[in-house]
Design a protein around this motif. Structure first.
Motif, PDB file in Angstrom:
ATOM      1  N   GLY A 252       0.827  -1.197   0.000  1.00 17.33           N
ATOM      2  CA  GLY A 252       0.000   0.000   0.000  1.00 17.33           C
ATOM      3  C   GLY A 252       0.861   1.247   0.000  1.00 17.33           C
ATOM      4  O   GLY A 252       2.023   1.224   0.407  1.00 17.33           O
ATOM      5  N   ARG A 253       0.278   2.340  -0.468  1.00 14.89           N
ATOM      6  CA  ARG A 253       0.985   3.626  -0.545  1.00 14.89           C
ATOM      7  C   ARG A 253      -0.042   4.715  -0.267  1.00 14.89           C
ATOM      8  O   ARG A 253      -0.845   5.051  -1.127  1.00 14.89           O
ATOM      9  CB  ARG A 253       1.613   3.785  -1.931  1.00 14.89           C
ATOM     10  N   LYS A 254      -0.032   5.237   0.950  1.00 19.45           N
ATOM     11  CA  LYS A 254      -1.028   6.221   1.366  1.00 19.45           C
ATOM     12  C   LYS A 254      -0.365   7.269   2.256  1.00 19.45           C
ATOM     13  O   LYS A 254       0.749   7.076   2.736  1.00 19.45           O
ATOM     14  CB  LYS A 254      -2.169   5.538   2.130  1.00 19.45           C
ATOM     15  N   HIS A 255      -1.087   8.355   2.500  1.00 19.48           N
ATOM     16  CA  HIS A 255      -0.584   9.335   3.454  1.00 19.48           C
ATOM     17  C   HIS A 255      -0.569   8.705   4.844  1.00 19.48           C
ATOM     18  O   HIS A 255      -1.492   7.974   5.225  1.00 19.48           O
ATOM     19  CB  HIS A 255      -1.465  10.585   3.464  1.00 19.48           C
ATOM     20  N   LEU A 256       0.474   9.006   5.602  1.00 17.34           N
ATOM     21  CA  LEU A 256       0.608   8.429   6.937  1.00 17.34           C
ATOM     22  C   LEU A 256      -0.616   8.747   7.793  1.00 17.34           C
ATOM     23  O   LEU A 256      -1.105   7.889   8.538  1.00 17.34           O
ATOM     24  CB  LEU A 256       1.879   8.963   7.611  1.00 17.34           C
ATOM     25  N   GLY A 257      -1.135   9.961   7.702  1.00 21.02           N
ATOM     26  CA  GLY A 257      -2.305  10.335   8.490  1.00 21.02           C
ATOM     27  C   GLY A 257      -3.519   9.488   8.168  1.00 21.02           C
ATOM     28  O   GLY A 257      -4.302   9.131   9.063  1.00 21.02           O
ATOM     29  N   ASP A 258      -3.687   9.132   6.895  1.00 19.44           N
ATOM     30  CA  ASP A 258      -4.824   8.306   6.504  1.00 19.44           C
ATOM     31  C   ASP A 258      -4.689   6.891   7.054  1.00 19.44           C
ATOM     32  O   ASP A 258      -5.668   6.268   7.466  1.00 19.44           O
ATOM     33  CB  ASP A 258      -4.944   8.260   4.978  1.00 19.44           C
ATOM     34  N   VAL A 259      -3.459   6.372   7.064  1.00 18.17           N
ATOM     35  CA  VAL A 259      -3.237   5.034   7.615  1.00 18.17           C
ATOM     36  C   VAL A 259      -3.469   5.041   9.126  1.00 18.17           C
ATOM     37  O   VAL A 259      -4.005   4.082   9.688  1.00 18.17           O
ATOM     38  CB  VAL A 259      -1.815   4.535   7.279  1.00 18.17           C
ATOM     39  N   LEU A 260      -3.091   6.127   9.772  1.00 20.54           N
ATOM     40  CA  LEU A 260      -3.332   6.234  11.209  1.00 20.54           C
ATOM     41  C   LEU A 260      -4.821   6.238  11.528  1.00 20.54           C
ATOM     42  O   LEU A 260      -5.247   5.723  12.569  1.00 20.54           O
ATOM     43  CB  LEU A 260      -2.683   7.512  11.754  1.00 20.54           C
ATOM     44  N   LEU A 261      -5.615   6.816  10.647  1.00 19.65           N
ATOM     45  CA  LEU A 261      -7.062   6.794  10.853  1.00 19.65           C
ATOM     46  C   LEU A 261      -7.563   5.352  10.876  1.00 19.65           C
ATOM     47  O   LEU A 261      -8.385   4.971  11.718  1.00 19.65           O
ATOM     48  CB  LEU A 261      -7.754   7.588   9.749  1.00 19.65           C
ATOM     49  N   HIS A 262      -7.046   4.535   9.959  1.00 21.99           N
ATOM     50  CA  HIS A 262      -7.389   3.108   9.966  1.00 21.99           C
ATOM     51  C   HIS A 262      -6.895   2.439  11.245  1.00 21.99           C
ATOM     52  O   HIS A 262      -7.606   1.618  11.846  1.00 21.99           O
ATOM     53  CB  HIS A 262      -6.774   2.406   8.755  1.00 21.99           C
ATOM     54  N   PHE A 263      -5.689   2.772  11.653  1.00 25.32           N
ATOM     55  CA  PHE A 263      -5.078   2.177  12.846  1.00 25.32           C
ATOM     56  C   PHE A 263      -5.974   2.372  14.071  1.00 25.32           C
ATOM     57  O   PHE A 263      -6.297   1.416  14.795  1.00 25.32           O
ATOM     58  CB  PHE A 263      -3.710   2.829  13.061  1.00 25.32           C
ATOM     59  N   PHE A 264      -6.419   3.599  14.290  1.00 27.10           N
ATOM     60  CA  PHE A 264      -7.258   3.874  15.459  1.00 27.10           C
ATOM     61  C   PHE A 264      -8.670   3.300  15.287  1.00 27.10           C
ATOM     62  O   PHE A 264      -9.283   2.840  16.254  1.00 27.10           O
ATOM     63  CB  PHE A 264      -7.320   5.378  15.720  1.00 27.10           C
ATOM     64  N   ASN A 265      -9.177   3.319  14.060  1.00 28.12           N
ATOM     65  CA  ASN A 265     -10.509   2.757  13.819  1.00 28.12           C
ATOM     66  C   ASN A 265     -10.509   1.247  14.055  1.00 28.12           C
ATOM     67  O   ASN A 265     -11.482   0.686  14.582  1.00 28.12           O
ATOM     68  CB  ASN A 265     -10.954   3.066  12.392  1.00 28.12           C
TER      69      ASN A 265
END
Length: 356
Positions: A310-323
């Motif tokens: 995957g290749r995404k903005h770190l902030g977007d991946v963090l949103l998944h992490f917390f969700n």
């Protein structure tokens, strides 16, 4: 915030968007070169470095064509920090149209840039085929913007003041709006507090009750809590591999064994599990405290066990992490409720202060 205008081969004439920006915005400063028609890489790097030193670390760079390659070469050699760069129409040094006078600028550096960057490319740029633009954006860890068929994105492209480009420049180095540093800190605090409540409730169950299969996706409450440990460990170890000073906060997680599967029972007894949970939550909180907006906007490369690369903005991946944490805590709360234990209120809004 200052903006350094970095033209390419031949400079940028009065109708070029770079010149228009300089006329419109007082904070735009052009990096002048000794000879625009005889580019010397070492001299151009020295002049750019001096300009960055004078402008300071909060500076944005707006580069065009050969200026983009200059910025990439400068980034390899200079320790100076910038807030981000807009790199427009990066030319392919191996392309047939690349000027012979600029041969010293090739090959293009292939390493990840140490700052947030956006590459803007045209589908019919005579100096760069689209596959090259895709590859260079990936190599540099930059966001790629498809400008359509606009030629070399210069004065001949009729961009005028190019308000769209100015907006892209000002978004470079910032999250796309999904998650900011304040939200990361809030989610980290919520995660730690909810886990503390969850583990306090789970501690009331016997070992047999914790391990009892209750029909959840990961079977038991122990299995569900272990999955949360596994998921958090995998993601935090991936985050720790992303370059930046923030990674030091995740050093305790890097020392942990990498889980082999999403259903792995990494801690079979509850006491050990609780200690592991505490270690992870402390690392998450410490990491959240040092993350910057620029880092949240950076492109993050990872490989997931389920979905692959995957290749995404770190902030977007963090949103998944917390969700992901909240999702499985909800399952754990249901399992505790089935066992007759009330976890209590779990609303995120409890941590959000009321407006005055």
């Amino acid at each position: 915030m200052k903006v350094l205008i970095v033209p390419g081969y031949g400079g940028s004439g009065p109708e070029h968007w770079q010149s228009r920006w300089q006329a419109l915005h007082p904070d735009c400063i052009r990096v002048e070169q000794a000879d625009w028609d005889a580019p010397d890489l070492e001299d151009w790097i020295a002049r750019l470095d001096a300009a960055v030193a004078a402008a300071g670390p909060d500076t944005l760079i707006a580069a065009h064509s050969l200026g983009c390659l200059l910025v990439a070469h400068w980034a390899v050699r200079s320790p100076r920090a910038i807030a981000g760069a807009l790199l427009v129409a990066v030319p392919d040094p191996a392309g047939s149209e690349f000027p012979a006078a600029a041969a010293g600028f090739g090959p293009a550096p292939s390493g990840r840039l140490p700052f947030a960057a956006t590459v803007v490319a045209s589908r019919d740029d005579p100096y760069a085929a689209w596959p090259f633009s895709e590859r260079i954006a990936t190599d540099w860890g930059a966001k790629l913007v498809d400008a359509g068929e606009r030629g070399h994105l210069n004065a001949d492209s009729d961009l005028g003041d190019w308000a769209e480009g100015w907006q892209m420049l000002n978004q470079t180095g910032r999250p796309d709006g999904l998650l900011g540093v304040a939200q990361v800190a809030l989610f980290a605090r919520y995660n730690a507090q909810m886990n503390a409540k969850l583990y306090s409730a789970a501690a009331q169950l016997s070992a047999d009750e914790l391990a009892r299969d209750r029909g959840a996706f990961f079977g038991s409450l122990l299995g569900t809590l272990n999955h949360l440990i596994v998921g958090d460990t995998l993601w935090l170890q991936r985050f720790a591999s992303h370059p930046g000073a923030h990674a030091a906060a995740l050093a305790p997680v890097l020392a942990l064994p990498k889980p082999a599967s999403l259903a792995e029972i990494v801690c079979a007894d509850f006491a050990t599990l609780a200690l592991r949970r505490q270690l992870l939550d402390e690392a998450i909180s410490a990491w959240a405290a040092v993350l910057t907006s620029r880092e949240l906007a950076e492109v993050f490369h990872y490989t997931s066990m389920t979905s692959g690369p995957g290749r995404k903005h770190l902030g977007d991946v963090l949103l998944h992490f917390f969700n992901h944490q909240t999702h499985h805590r909800g399952q754990a709360t249901t399992l505790l409720s089935q066992a007759g234990i009330d976890v209590g209120a779990t609303d995120l809004l409890l941590l959000v202060p009321n407006l005055d």
